[in-house]
Design an enzyme around this catalytic site. Structure first.
Site, mmCIF file in Angstrom:
data_model
loop_
_atom_site.group_PDB
_atom_site.id
_atom_site.type_symbol
_atom_site.label_atom_id
_atom_site.label_comp_id
_atom_site.label_asym_id
_atom_site.label_seq_id
_atom_site.Cartn_x
_atom_site.Cartn_y
_atom_site.Cartn_z
ATOM 1 N N ASP A 428 0.852 -1.181 0.000
ATOM 2 C CA ASP A 428 0.000 0.000 0.000
ATOM 3 C C ASP A 428 0.894 1.239 0.000
ATOM 4 O O ASP A 428 2.122 1.149 0.142
ATOM 5 C CB ASP A 428 -0.887 -0.046 1.261
ATOM 6 C CG ASP A 428 -1.940 1.041 1.292
ATOM 7 O OD1 ASP A 428 -2.277 1.583 0.222
ATOM 8 O OD2 ASP A 428 -2.438 1.347 2.383
ATOM 9 N N GLU A 431 2.599 5.139 -4.010
ATOM 10 C CA GLU A 431 2.582 6.082 -5.128
ATOM 11 C C GLU A 431 3.938 6.788 -5.361
ATOM 12 O O GLU A 431 4.172 7.161 -6.509
ATOM 13 C CB GLU A 431 1.485 7.133 -4.913
ATOM 14 C CG GLU A 431 0.083 6.591 -5.041
ATOM 15 C CD GLU A 431 -0.290 5.602 -3.941
ATOM 16 O OE1 GLU A 431 -0.898 4.570 -4.256
ATOM 17 O OE2 GLU A 431 0.052 5.855 -2.775
ATOM 18 N N ASP A 563 -9.185 3.481 -1.911
ATOM 19 C CA ASP A 563 -10.008 3.927 -0.786
ATOM 20 C C ASP A 563 -11.345 4.488 -1.251
ATOM 21 O O ASP A 563 -11.593 5.696 -1.242
ATOM 22 C CB ASP A 563 -9.251 4.973 0.021
ATOM 23 C CG ASP A 563 -8.003 4.390 0.670
ATOM 24 O OD1 ASP A 563 -7.951 3.161 0.821
ATOM 25 O OD2 ASP A 563 -7.096 5.160 1.020
#
Length: 879
Positions: A428, A431, A563
């Site tokens: 997770d 980015e 999300d």
């Protein structure tokens, strides 16, 4: 899971930056280039491109001389590349996207044409001269930090793809912009750049489908606009080179373009059989007792739970590769894992890329990374610091020559087979995400202000609490470039490119900078994680689920859609999301957080979502720490919905496994929009609230709140209800279904399909593989049907044996033929034919007469051979 517990404000979420606007007429009036020194040797064309007039210099100085290379790489693929011969401009490294091989060709299904002055080019179909891509009338602009390429499109084009988004599957065509710049996109807002970047689009026309892939990882805006003057698609890129792969696709089979794209970026990784089971997670399981209780409650509710997941809650002060000794002590975690494994279930933990900055020795992961010098560097050469869950952090530089060894060693040490024997990995925040608002001048102050790492809000459980009681440069690149604030501002939803992420001027060990590589960070982490898991369990297929992706990520990992919110809108747009990844981007192991990640779900929404989620390739219930619990057993209706849908899913699991194997071999999609199979039916082009699960199962979920009906489109084909076998003769019209209980979902079998079903579901996939088969023959309008089955051990990268069966029904005879090297150890319990036009007088199984099962509805014939599935068989109808 990504953001802090308090949602971002609208300003923080959407940002304030607006892309630099220049009148398109001004850009179209730029001089462009002229082609000189054109040379061709059959499959290759090269030329020099010289600026054809006074420079526009819209976002920097126009580059005077360019180099064009055009290569016919295969019969269906053309590679067009335009570079600056004087500067070694950044290109996507081969280590991230290996370039596809070329073939010797004698003819081509796709052609390249050009005009020398002003230079423009077009891509066309030689057989029909249909133009697929044309820059005519739109000069190429090539500057140090700005590249513009624009193509004409037909009116009302059907465009699909262009990266991760929550817009409609068929993209809007009026004043629409797709921005590609990875960010932590809490709430996955529509019309916004999200986590992943895939600069590939498919265009479908009644005359065929084709694809256009721009291999470029720099930030970009892709603008689609339809005006009275025509329709266009325009790339606005802030770096790199022009590196196009044009894919001919097919004039008859839209799935062919998917296979051609897979030849460029790679086919999806095979995943273990168990990974298709149902998964449960939550951010907010406060301790090991919570985790154990959830496992036990699923068992008590009779809902098949295949894999339990745990979010960052288990970490000590949110530091990766640690366990909180009070809330998640090692001995109790091992007890949970042992319990799961003893019940044929699995366990997955989250791992983030950000490593807590700990200059004082004691945090082993940081100490070892520091010793190996694997951290991403700031512009001044110091370690770049961000702010993530553990507070101030550093980030692994995946280009460092020591990064893979470091990452593999951390997995080996923490996820030891003798201690935390996890079965997969969840990555997770890659980015990479940072909570530090730009300019992040004082990350320590921001970490303190945001109270990171967050304190525990409950006391630890009694440690004795019982559980389970039940590249080389020619000229320096980026000299004089503004890497932090480039002259062309893409429509990033945050105010700055470096806002809440690693700065764009960060440096990698190989000299590359974040400005160019940002969009690939997540995929590089995915590759490193896959390699670490392969080293941990050699020869075994790993399951890795990631958030941030780039072209080719599916070779390594699966993906969840981030999300989302517990909203009907997000329930609906999850269908377009999974279709994008599974049918366009070659990342088929994909799903959305069922019942929604953030906000409070409702019972009816969760019940509907449990049914829809059973038809995501990756099926996981997950929500946030600030939301109410929504495990499936919370509400009776949701539990019933989940059990019903999982039973259908599990009966279809070998069918799905077979589709994934096919995808791994050649890139054939595992999910399909309706137009894949009905390419001439224009009514199917915009449908994204129905989809095909595999190539035979049409899913038509209820998509409105407090509604028990759905209107679904049925193309001109025969369909059969999955449960009742009621026949629907599609007439290219809508059909309305009434009285759909909240525990049900409309599912139909496409005529002409043969499905290898299990006779029933099971509580685990281990038990499922011990269950007999039912072969279901759904006869099409032409009286024929086909299908296939692939089975192996379900875990090996290179299985030593497999069973592959082809089924064909024609002229009243079913043949099952193939190889049976992998022992199935089950029987063909039943064979069911639906859509039989005339009841046969005799039925022969392998030449011997058998009596059909009595009491079947009209058009349905069932026999029960209880035949050991160790070889092929034949069933013949005689009249």
């Amino acid at each position: 899971m990504a953001v802090l517990s308090k949602p971002l404000t609208l300003l923080g979420l959407l940002g304030t930056a607006v892309a630099t606007w220049v009148d398109p007429a001004v850009l179209d009036a730029c001089p462009g280039y002229k082609a000189v020194n054109v040379q061709s040797d059959g499959s290759t064309l090269t030329a020099d491109l010289s600026l054809a007039g006074k420079a526009c210099n819209v976002f920097g100085a126009d580059i005077q001389q360019l180099k064009l290379e055009v290569t016919y790489e295969t019969e269906t693929r053309i590679h067009v590349k335009i570079t600056d011969p004087a500067v070694n401009r950044y290109e996507v490294p081969e280590s991230i996207v290996p370039r596809p091989s070329e073939e010797s060709i004698e003819s081509s299904q796709i052609g390249f044409n050009y005009t020398a002055e002003p230079f423009s080019f077009s891509i066309f179909r030689p057989q029909s001269n249909e133009v697929l891509f044309s820059t005519g009338g739109h000069p190429i602009i090539f500057e140090p930090q700005y590249i513009r390429v624009k193509t004409n499109l037909p009116p009302n084009p059907n465009i699909y793809g262009l990266g991760e988004h929550t817009d409609s599957f068929r993209l809007p065509t009026k004043n629409y912009t797709r921005t590609m710049w990875s960010r932590d996109a809490y709430g996955v807002p529509s019309g916004s750049n999200l986590y992943g970047n895939h600069p590939i689009y498919f265009e479908h026309r009644p005359t065929g489908s084709h694809g256009v892939f721009l291999l470029n990882s720099n930030g970009m805006d892709v603008k689609i606009n339809q005006t009275d003057a025509g329709t266009s698609l325009e790339y606005n890129v802030i770096g790199g080179v022009i590196d196009f792969y044009f894919l001919a696709g097919s004039t008859s089979d839209p799935t062919e373009v998917s296979r051609q794209y897979a030849q460029v970026v790679g086919t999806p990784a095979e995943v273990p059989y168990w990974s298709f089971g149902f998964h449960q997670c939550r951010f907010g399981y406060k301790n090991y007792v919570d985790v154990a209780n959830v496992i036990e409650k699923y068992h008590q509710a009779g809902i098949p739970l295949e894999t339990m997941w745990t979010d960052i809650d288990y970490m000590d002060n949110r530091r990766v590769f640690t366990l909180d000794p009070d809330y998640f002590p090692l001995d109790r975690m091992r007890q949970i894992i042992d319990y799961l494994h003893s019940h044929n279930q699995q366990y997955v933990l989250m791992t983030d890329p950000a490593i807590a900055y700990s200059p004082k020795p004691g945090y082993g992961t940081y100490d070892r990374g520091e010793a190996s010098q694997v951290w991403l560097k700031a512009e001044n050469g110091s370690d770049f610091l961000g702010v993530v869950w553990p507070g101030v952090t550093v980030f692994p530089d995946w280009f460092s020559p020591n990064a893979q060894d470091f990452w593999t060693n951390e997995f080996k040490l923490f996820y030891s087979l003798d201690t935390l024997d996890i079965d997969g990995s969840w990555i997770d925040m890659n980015e990479p995400s940072s909570f530090c608002t730009y300019p992040c001048d004082d990350p320590f102050q921001q970490a303190e202000a945001q109270k990171l790492p967050p304190p525990r809000d409950t006391p630890p459980p009694d440690p004795n609490t019982p559980i389970f009681q039940s590249t080389t440069s020619r000229k320096r690149q980026h000299a004089g470039d503004d890497l932090l604030n480039p002259p062309y501002a893409i429509e990033n939803a945050l105010p700055y490119l470096s806002d809440r992420t690693a700065y764009t001027n960060t440096k990698h060990a190989n000299g590359l900078v974040g400005y160019d590589t940002h969009n690939m960070y997540g995929t590089m982490m995915s590759t490193a994680t896959r390699n670490a898991l392969l080293a941990r369990r050699p020869g075994k297929r790993p399951l890795i689920i990631t958030r941030s992706t780039f072209a080719g990520a599916g070779k390594h990992v699966g993906k969840w859609l981030g999300d989302n919110f517990s909203l009907w809108e997000h329930y609906r747009n999850s269908i377009a999301g999974i279709l994008g990844f599974a049918s366009v981007y070659q990342v088929p192991m994909v799903g959305a957080d069922i019942c929604g990640y953030a906000g409070n779900t409702t019972e009816t929404l969760c019940a509907r979502w449990a049914s829809l989620g059973a038809f995501y390739p990756f099926m996981r219930n997950h929500n946030s720490d600030t939301s109410i619990s929504h495990e499936f057993y919370i509400w009776e209706s949701v539990a019933e919905s989940a059990k019903n849908a999982i039973d259908i899913r599990y009966r279809l699991l070998d069918y799905l496994f077979t589709a994934f194997h096919k995808a791994h071999l050649d890139g054939t999609p595992v999910l399909h929009p309706l137009w894949h199979f009905f390419p001439k039916d224009t009514s199917t082009y915009g449908i994204d609230l129905q989809f095909f699960f595999g190539d035979s199962i049409l899913v038509s979920p209820v998509t409105q709140e407090n509604v028990t009906s759905v209107t679904a489109y049925f193309p001109n084909e025969t369909f059969y209800d999955f449960k009742t076998y009621d026949k629907i003769q599609g007439q290219a019209q809508n059909v309305t279904f009434q009285n759909i209980d909240y525990t049900e979902i409309p599912v139909h079998i496409r005529g002409g399909s043969i499905l290898p079903l299990r006779v029933s579901g099971a509580m685990t996939t281990v038990d499922l593989r011990k269950t007999d088969f039912e072969i279901l023959v759904a006869i099409g309008v032409d009286g024929k049907a086909t299908g296939s089955l692939y089975v192996d051990d379900g875990v090996s990268l290179d299985p030593s044996a497999s069973t592959e069966v082809c089924f064909e029904y024609v002229d009243g005879t079913l043949k099952a033929e193939g190889s049976f090297e992998y022992p199935l150890d089950v029987n063909v319990a039943t064979v069911r034919f639906v859509g039989v036009q005339k009841t046969p007088s005799r039925v022969l199984f392998n030449g011997e007469e058998v009596k059909p099962v009595d009491g079947q509805k009209e058009g349905v014939i069932v026999i029960s051979p209880d035949f050991p599935f160790t070889c092929g068989f034949t069933i013949e109808f005689q009249n």
